[in-house]
Design an enzyme around this catalytic site. Sequence first.
Site, PDB file in Angstrom:
ATOM      1  N   CYS A  47      43.898  47.478  27.718  1.00 34.34           N
ATOM      2  CA  CYS A  47      43.887  48.766  27.260  1.00 34.34           C
ATOM      3  C   CYS A  47      45.238  49.167  26.758  1.00 34.34           C
ATOM      4  O   CYS A  47      45.056  50.321  26.226  1.00 34.34           O
ATOM      5  CB  CYS A  47      44.110  49.512  28.650  1.00 34.34           C
ATOM      6  N   SER A 113      53.717  46.628  31.258  1.00 33.07           N
ATOM      7  CA  SER A 113      52.527  47.390  31.373  1.00 33.07           C
ATOM      8  C   SER A 113      53.132  48.951  31.105  1.00 33.07           C
ATOM      9  O   SER A 113      54.287  49.102  31.603  1.00 33.07           O
ATOM     10  CB  SER A 113      51.673  47.405  32.976  1.00 33.07           C
ATOM     11  N   GLY A 194      30.519  52.675  32.741  1.00 36.70           N
ATOM     12  CA  GLY A 194      30.747  51.303  32.536  1.00 36.70           C
ATOM     13  C   GLY A 194      30.422  50.590  33.878  1.00 36.70           C
ATOM     14  O   GLY A 194      30.596  50.984  34.893  1.00 36.70           O
ATOM     15  N   ALA A 199      35.634  49.220  35.619  1.00 41.27           N
ATOM     16  CA  ALA A 199      34.649  50.120  36.509  1.00 41.27           C
ATOM     17  C   ALA A 199      34.639  49.807  38.039  1.00 41.27           C
ATOM     18  O   ALA A 199      34.771  50.794  39.018  1.00 41.27           O
ATOM     19  CB  ALA A 199      33.183  50.209  36.070  1.00 41.27           C
TER      20      ALA A 199
END
Length: 447
Positions: A47, A113, A194, A199
Site C-alpha cells: 500500500c 512501514s 474487497g 479485507a
Amino acid sequence: MVLFSLVASHRDVDLTTVARLADGARGLPSDLVGSGLLNGAVALSTCNRLELYGEINTPTQDAAALRETRAELVGLLAERAGFDPQDVAHGVQLLTEDDAARHLFTVVSGLESAVVGEREITGQVRRALTEAQRDGTASGELVRLFEAAAHTAREVGTHTSLGERGRSIVSVALDLADDVTDGQWPDRRALVFGTGAYAGATMAALRDRGCADIEVYSASGRAEQFTANRGGTPVASDDLEDALNRCDVVIGCSGGAEPMPAQDMPTNALTVVDLALSRDFDPSVADLPHVELITLESVKLAAPEETGESVTAAQRIVDQAADRFKNQRTGRDMSSAIVALRKHTMGVLEQELDKIRQQHGCTGAHEEIEFAMRRMVKSLLHQPTVRARKMAAEGRAEDYLMGLEALFGIEVPAAQAPAQESGTNAAVSGQHTTSEPRLPSAPRAAG
C-alpha cells in the site's frame, strides 16, 4: 552478478504515484527476465511502496552498467505507468548488493512501514517471492535473499517487542474511524469492499472490536465465497446502493479499476476508510458534508511511534542479518574461487604427468615423480586457499577474484545453490520451484 533493488516508497513519492507505478509494474519481472536484461526479478508492491529486486548480468559493480540499467528500468516503468521518465527518476532509489539486502531486511521487519512495526509486510514479502517463483523469474540468489529476509522477520518478531501492540494500517485506520463515527463498534454496521487478504484482516479487526454486522462487496463477484469462509454477509451488485445506505462505516480494500464517484455515495452520515492503493473512492467524497474520509495518508500521519528501544533492537538484528548474508555470499564466491583455482592447477599438473608417463611409462621412477609433484602442488595451493578465506573475512573478496583473472585467466562462475537446498532453485537461471520462504502468514496490503 549484482543484486539490486529499485525503490519507490511513501518516503520519497506520494501514494498516488506509488499506485500508478505499481500498476505499471504488473508483468514487468517476466518481461525483464524474458528479454535477458535481468537474470532474475521479484516485484514487491504494497500500500505504500513498489520495489523491484533484480539480478543483473554484470560480473562486478560496474557503475556505468548500473546507471544504464537504472535508466532503462525507470524508463520502462515510467512508460508503462504513463509518466515522463524524468518525473519518475528523482523519486526512485537504486540500491545494490549489501545495501539492497539490508533494505529488504529493514522493510520486512516493519521498520520502513508507515506504521512502524506492523507485521502485514511479512506476508506481502512472502507472496512477492511466491509470485516470482510461479512466474519463473526468481533466480537462486534472489530466493536466498528473500529467505534470509524471512529469517530476519522471525528474529525481530521473537527477540523484540516491535509489533507486539498489534498496530497495523488497519488498526490505526479503525482507531481514526472510531473517533469520527457515532456510536460504538458493537452497534455499528460495516461494509467492506474487497475479498483479498487485506479485507480478511479488516474483518478480523472489526470483530476484535465487537462489530458483528459486517457486509462484504466484491466487484469481481467473490463476496459469497469469501463470506462463506470468513463470515459476514455478501452483497450483490444490485444491492450495493442499499448496503451503503445501511452501513455506518465503509472500508475499501479492493483497489478497483474505477473509484466510486462522490455522486454515487448515499446521503446518510458515513465514515469512509479507503485503504486501497488504487483508491476505491474518489477523493472528492471528502467534500460531501455527511462523509468523513480516512485515507492511507491519514493513517500515515496518525500512526503512533514505536519505542526507541524496540526500534534500536530491531535495527541491530537487521544489521547482523545483513552482515551474515554478506558473509554467506562471500563464502560461496570464495568456495567457487578455490575450486576454480584447484581445477586450473590440477589441469596443468595432469598435462605434465602425461608427459612423464609417455617418457618413463609405468615405472617406479614415474610413481615417485608423480607423488612428489602432487605433494608440491598441494603445498602450493595451501597458501592461496588460506588467503582466499582471510581476504573474504576482510571484505576483499573482489580483489582476490580479480587477481585470479589477471594472473591465471580464471573467471569464477556465479555460485549455484545445491539441488537439495530447501526453498532455493537448483540454479540461478530463474527455474521455477514451488518452495516458499517461511514467513509468518500475514494479510496483504491493498493494491
